[in-house]
Design a protein around this motif. Structure first.
Motif, PDB file in Angstrom:
ATOM      1  N   ALA A 158      17.511   4.591   0.219  1.00  0.00           N
ATOM      2  CA  ALA A 158      17.744   4.961  -1.182  1.00  0.00           C
ATOM      3  C   ALA A 158      16.557   5.747  -1.737  1.00  0.00           C
ATOM      4  CB  ALA A 158      17.999   3.714  -2.017  1.00  0.00           C
ATOM      5  N   HIS A 159      15.340   5.316  -1.431  1.00  0.00           N
ATOM      6  CA  HIS A 159      14.149   6.066  -1.855  1.00  0.00           C
ATOM      7  C   HIS A 159      14.167   7.468  -1.256  1.00  0.00           C
ATOM      8  CE1 HIS A 159      11.119   3.202  -3.789  1.00  0.00           C
ATOM      9  NE2 HIS A 159      12.225   2.496  -3.676  1.00  0.00           N
ATOM     10  N   ARG A 160      14.534   7.562   0.021  1.00  0.00           N
ATOM     11  CA  ARG A 160      14.566   8.873   0.667  1.00  0.00           C
ATOM     12  C   ARG A 160      15.545   9.811  -0.044  1.00  0.00           C
ATOM     13  NH1 ARG A 160      17.375  12.008   3.723  1.00  0.00           N
ATOM     14  NH2 ARG A 160      19.135  10.554   3.813  1.00  0.00           N
ATOM     15  N   LEU A 161      16.706   9.295  -0.388  1.00  0.00           N
ATOM     16  CA  LEU A 161      17.705  10.109  -1.078  1.00  0.00           C
ATOM     17  C   LEU A 161      17.195  10.574  -2.437  1.00  0.00           C
ATOM     18  CD1 LEU A 161      20.904   8.044  -0.215  1.00  0.00           C
ATOM     19  CD2 LEU A 161      20.358  10.351   0.611  1.00  0.00           C
ATOM     20  N   VAL A 162      16.582   9.671  -3.188  1.00  0.00           N
ATOM     21  CA  VAL A 162      16.063  10.039  -4.511  1.00  0.00           C
ATOM     22  C   VAL A 162      14.919  11.038  -4.381  1.00  0.00           C
ATOM     23  CG1 VAL A 162      14.912   9.159  -6.584  1.00  0.00           C
ATOM     24  CG2 VAL A 162      16.837   7.901  -5.595  1.00  0.00           C
ATOM     25  N   GLU A 163      14.054  10.838  -3.404  1.00  0.00           N
ATOM     26  CA  GLU A 163      12.935  11.762  -3.180  1.00  0.00           C
ATOM     27  C   GLU A 163      13.416  13.161  -2.824  1.00  0.00           C
ATOM     28  OE1 GLU A 163      10.191  10.402  -0.278  1.00  0.00           O
ATOM     29  OE2 GLU A 163       9.200   8.974  -1.609  1.00  0.00           O
ATOM     30  N   SER A 164      14.587  13.285  -2.248  1.00  0.00           N
ATOM     31  CA  SER A 164      15.088  14.595  -1.823  1.00  0.00           C
ATOM     32  C   SER A 164      15.327  15.519  -3.009  1.00  0.00           C
ATOM     33  CB  SER A 164      16.391  14.432  -1.032  1.00  0.00           C
ATOM     34  OG  SER A 164      17.493  14.134  -1.895  1.00  0.00           O
ATOM     35  N   GLY A 165      15.530  14.935  -4.198  1.00  0.00           N
ATOM     36  CA  GLY A 165      15.787  15.745  -5.379  1.00  0.00           C
ATOM     37  C   GLY A 165      17.157  16.391  -5.393  1.00  0.00           C
ATOM     38  N   ARG A 166      18.039  15.984  -4.503  1.00  0.00           N
ATOM     39  CA  ARG A 166      19.352  16.619  -4.410  1.00  0.00           C
ATOM     40  C   ARG A 166      20.499  15.643  -4.684  1.00  0.00           C
ATOM     41  NH1 ARG A 166      19.383  21.565  -2.427  1.00  0.00           N
ATOM     42  NH2 ARG A 166      21.540  21.428  -1.663  1.00  0.00           N
ATOM     43  N   THR A 167      20.157  14.462  -5.194  1.00  0.00           N
ATOM     44  CA  THR A 167      21.210  13.508  -5.498  1.00  0.00           C
ATOM     45  C   THR A 167      21.886  13.870  -6.817  1.00  0.00           C
ATOM     46  OG1 THR A 167      19.579  12.061  -6.552  1.00  0.00           O
ATOM     47  CG2 THR A 167      20.134  11.605  -4.263  1.00  0.00           C
ATOM     48  N   VAL A 168      23.165  13.603  -6.877  1.00  0.00           N
ATOM     49  CA  VAL A 168      23.943  13.714  -8.105  1.00  0.00           C
ATOM     50  C   VAL A 168      24.241  12.300  -8.561  1.00  0.00           C
ATOM     51  CG1 VAL A 168      26.161  14.423  -9.074  1.00  0.00           C
ATOM     52  CG2 VAL A 168      24.939  15.947  -7.505  1.00  0.00           C
ATOM     53  N   LYS A 187       0.854  -1.182   0.000  1.00  0.00           N
ATOM     54  CA  LYS A 187       0.000   0.000   0.000  1.00  0.00           C
ATOM     55  C   LYS A 187       0.891   1.232   0.000  1.00  0.00           C
ATOM     56  CE  LYS A 187      -0.889   0.109   5.017  1.00  0.00           C
ATOM     57  NZ  LYS A 187      -1.970   0.195   6.030  1.00  0.00           N
ATOM     58  N   ASN A 188       0.327   2.346  -0.446  1.00  0.00           N
ATOM     59  CA  ASN A 188       1.100   3.579  -0.589  1.00  0.00           C
ATOM     60  C   ASN A 188       1.304   4.242   0.763  1.00  0.00           C
ATOM     61  OD1 ASN A 188      -1.070   3.975  -3.347  1.00  0.00           O
ATOM     62  ND2 ASN A 188       1.019   3.250  -3.478  1.00  0.00           N
ATOM     63  N   LEU A 189       2.561   4.364   1.155  1.00  0.00           N
ATOM     64  CA  LEU A 189       2.919   4.977   2.432  1.00  0.00           C
ATOM     65  C   LEU A 189       4.116   5.895   2.229  1.00  0.00           C
ATOM     66  CD1 LEU A 189       2.746   1.785   4.689  1.00  0.00           C
ATOM     67  CD2 LEU A 189       1.126   3.691   4.727  1.00  0.00           C
ATOM     68  N   GLY A 198      11.904  -1.853  -8.470  1.00  0.00           N
ATOM     69  CA  GLY A 198      13.265  -2.015  -8.942  1.00  0.00           C
ATOM     70  C   GLY A 198      13.325  -2.148 -10.446  1.00  0.00           C
ATOM     71  N   TYR A 199      13.979  -1.171 -11.103  1.00  0.00           N
ATOM     72  CA  TYR A 199      14.047  -1.167 -12.567  1.00  0.00           C
ATOM     73  C   TYR A 199      15.476  -0.942 -13.046  1.00  0.00           C
ATOM     74  CZ  TYR A 199       9.175  -1.081 -11.621  1.00  0.00           C
ATOM     75  OH  TYR A 199       7.947  -1.409 -11.115  1.00  0.00           O
ATOM     76  N   ASP A 200      16.406  -1.468 -12.282  1.00  0.00           N
ATOM     77  CA  ASP A 200      17.810  -1.538 -12.668  1.00  0.00           C
ATOM     78  C   ASP A 200      18.406  -2.700 -11.894  1.00  0.00           C
ATOM     79  OD1 ASP A 200      18.592   0.446 -14.529  1.00  0.00           O
ATOM     80  OD2 ASP A 200      18.674   1.987 -12.976  1.00  0.00           O
ATOM     81  N   VAL A 202      17.972   2.826  -7.562  1.00  0.00           N
ATOM     82  CA  VAL A 202      16.639   3.394  -7.367  1.00  0.00           C
ATOM     83  C   VAL A 202      16.484   4.598  -8.287  1.00  0.00           C
ATOM     84  CG1 VAL A 202      15.104   4.546  -5.729  1.00  0.00           C
ATOM     85  CG2 VAL A 202      16.421   2.537  -5.017  1.00  0.00           C
ATOM     86  N   ASN A 203      15.390   4.622  -9.019  1.00  0.00           N
ATOM     87  CA  ASN A 203      15.067   5.686  -9.973  1.00  0.00           C
ATOM     88  C   ASN A 203      13.797   6.410  -9.539  1.00  0.00           C
ATOM     89  OD1 ASN A 203      16.996   5.223 -12.399  1.00  0.00           O
ATOM     90  ND2 ASN A 203      16.229   3.172 -11.932  1.00  0.00           N
ATOM     91  N   PRO A 204      13.533   7.590 -10.099  1.00  0.00           N
ATOM     92  CA  PRO A 204      12.284   8.277  -9.772  1.00  0.00           C
ATOM     93  C   PRO A 204      11.032   7.436 -10.026  1.00  0.00           C
ATOM     94  CG  PRO A 204      13.785   9.806 -10.822  1.00  0.00           C
ATOM     95  CD  PRO A 204      14.447   8.457 -10.881  1.00  0.00           C
ATOM     96  N   VAL A 205      11.077   6.512 -10.999  1.00  0.00           N
ATOM     97  CA  VAL A 205       9.904   5.675 -11.255  1.00  0.00           C
ATOM     98  C   VAL A 205       9.598   4.785 -10.056  1.00  0.00           C
ATOM     99  CG1 VAL A 205      11.256   3.851 -12.397  1.00  0.00           C
ATOM    100  CG2 VAL A 205       8.818   4.084 -12.900  1.00  0.00           C
ATOM    101  N   ASP A 206      10.622   4.343  -9.314  1.00  0.00           N
ATOM    102  CA  ASP A 206      10.391   3.551  -8.105  1.00  0.00           C
ATOM    103  C   ASP A 206       9.623   4.368  -7.076  1.00  0.00           C
ATOM    104  OD1 ASP A 206      12.435   0.986  -8.213  1.00  0.00           O
ATOM    105  OD2 ASP A 206      13.249   2.718  -9.271  1.00  0.00           O
ATOM    106  N   VAL A 207      10.083   5.593  -6.870  1.00  0.00           N
ATOM    107  CA  VAL A 207       9.443   6.483  -5.905  1.00  0.00           C
ATOM    108  C   VAL A 207       8.005   6.771  -6.321  1.00  0.00           C
ATOM    109  CG1 VAL A 207       9.502   8.829  -4.969  1.00  0.00           C
ATOM    110  CG2 VAL A 207      11.620   7.506  -5.166  1.00  0.00           C
ATOM    111  N   LYS A 208       7.824   7.050  -7.607  1.00  0.00           N
ATOM    112  CA  LYS A 208       6.492   7.376  -8.123  1.00  0.00           C
ATOM    113  C   LYS A 208       5.532   6.203  -7.942  1.00  0.00           C
ATOM    114  CE  LYS A 208       4.206   8.870 -12.383  1.00  0.00           C
ATOM    115  NZ  LYS A 208       4.409   9.216 -13.814  1.00  0.00           N
ATOM    116  N   GLN A 209       5.988   4.995  -8.240  1.00  0.00           N
ATOM    117  CA  GLN A 209       5.109   3.834  -8.098  1.00  0.00           C
ATOM    118  C   GLN A 209       4.813   3.539  -6.633  1.00  0.00           C
ATOM    119  OE1 GLN A 209       6.255   0.364 -10.475  1.00  0.00           O
ATOM    120  NE2 GLN A 209       4.719   1.136 -11.876  1.00  0.00           N
TER     121      GLN A 209
END
Length: 336
Positions: A318-328, A12-14, A67-69, A46-53
């Protein structure tokens, strides 16, 4: 009795701050289709698509593996497989209509899998598939660039995963002038090292900055951030220019682009596997080509952060880092 495997999944979405947002579970080992490889997964990114889904795609109470990599080793093959053998090291992005890679074992159609670069480890290779496919298809399928193309290309989000791959591919395989957006010193340094010719700050006056670099307008624009940008695109893109987007903001109105006859493309790297297109094998071919570029020292991994231990706690981080929008670059979770 059905053989089981460890996986990280959600049902479920959390918010990612909730410990139940991603959980360690035991699931049946997936069965092979004729063209499938069964891959022992060694690292995922982890990619933005993981976070979005995870945040917005409700699996209805069933366990859904994201997971898409992945990078790993072929453990078994389907009856129709011709491109790989058991023991091969491979990397791939998979498809959003199948269970993902955040598991011990993953099944994936051989036609969208590449031989892993021989010069990379699993974590370094896992950073590459989805973003390399997206960048390649945008440059060479949507924009139809060639080695002789010499117009200006604007890459929004140049320090992101796709932008990092796109800058390198454009620099190595075309003659375009690459303009990348970056707003922080570390992201500006990153895109400069990857080969961008010019850097502009997308938080500043983009129209004025680009007028100095490309006074006649930019021929090509790649965008993962299209919301609120259409009027800016109408101003900066040359007549007859082209835009490729990988996002789909609500209420997008592209009519301001009409007076310049600007073409709008969508790019979704999952289209080929989702629809089983006749040219699906092109993803296998381009991943093998990227591996050749890597091994020749012409393309580098975009891995920037590695977390060790393929479990729910590390994937939540990893999701938290990607969600932050500040990863390089890319965030990878490795088994060991």
């Amino acid at each position: 009795m059905t053989e089981q495997m460890h996986a990280v999944a959600y049902r479920k979405n959390l918010p990612i701050t909730d410990p139940a947002s991603l959980a360690d579970v035991e699931l049946p080992v997936p069965t092979l289709r004729p063209h499938d490889l069964l891959v022992r997964v060694e690292a995922v990114s982890v990619n933005p698509v993981d976070v979005k889904q995870r945040a917005g795609s409700d699996p209805g109470g069933d366990w859904r593996v994201l997971g898409y990599d992945q990078a790993g080793t072929v453990e078994a093959i389907g009856d129709a497989v011709t491109l790989f053998a058991v023991g091969d090291r491979v990397y791939s992005a998979g498809s959003i209509d199948r269970q993902g890679t955040d598991a011990d074992l993953h099944t994936v159609d051989e036609r969208i899998v590449g031989h892993m670069p021989a010069s990379l480890g699993f974590a370094e290779a896992a950073a590459l598939p989805l973003t390399s496919i997206t960048a390649w298809e945008a440059l060479f399928d949507r924009f139809r660039l060639t080695a002789d193309s010499d117009d200006a290309l604007l890459v929004l989000g140049g320090a992101g995963g796709v932008g990092s791959a796109m800058i390198q591919l454009a620099r190595e395989l075309t003659n375009v002038t690459i303009i990348a957006t970056a707003s922080r010193p570390e992201s500006a340094a990153w895109v400069r090292e990857l080969g961008a010719h010019h850097i502009v700050d997308h938080h500043g006056d983009l129209v004025a900055q680009l007028a100095e670099i490309a006074p006649k307008g930019v021929r090509y624009v790649f965008t993962p951030f299209s919301a609120g940008m259409i009027d800016t695109f109408a101003a900066i893109v040359a007549p007859g220019g082209e835009i490729t987007a990988i996002d789909e903001p609500d209420g997008l109105d592209i009519r301001p682009l009409k007076s310049k006859s600007i073409t709008w493309h969508w790019e979704l790297m999952f289209t080929r596997p989702l629809y089983g297109t006749d040219d699906m094998i092109e993803q296998h071919r381009l991943l093998d080509r990227v591996a050749e570029l890597v091994d020749a020292g012409r393309f580098r991994t975009t891995l920037s952060t590695t977390l060790h231990g393929l479990d729910a706690a590390n994937l939540r981080e990893a999701h938290r880092l990607v969600e932050s929008g500040r990863t390089v670059g890319k965030v990878v979770v490795a088994r060991a």
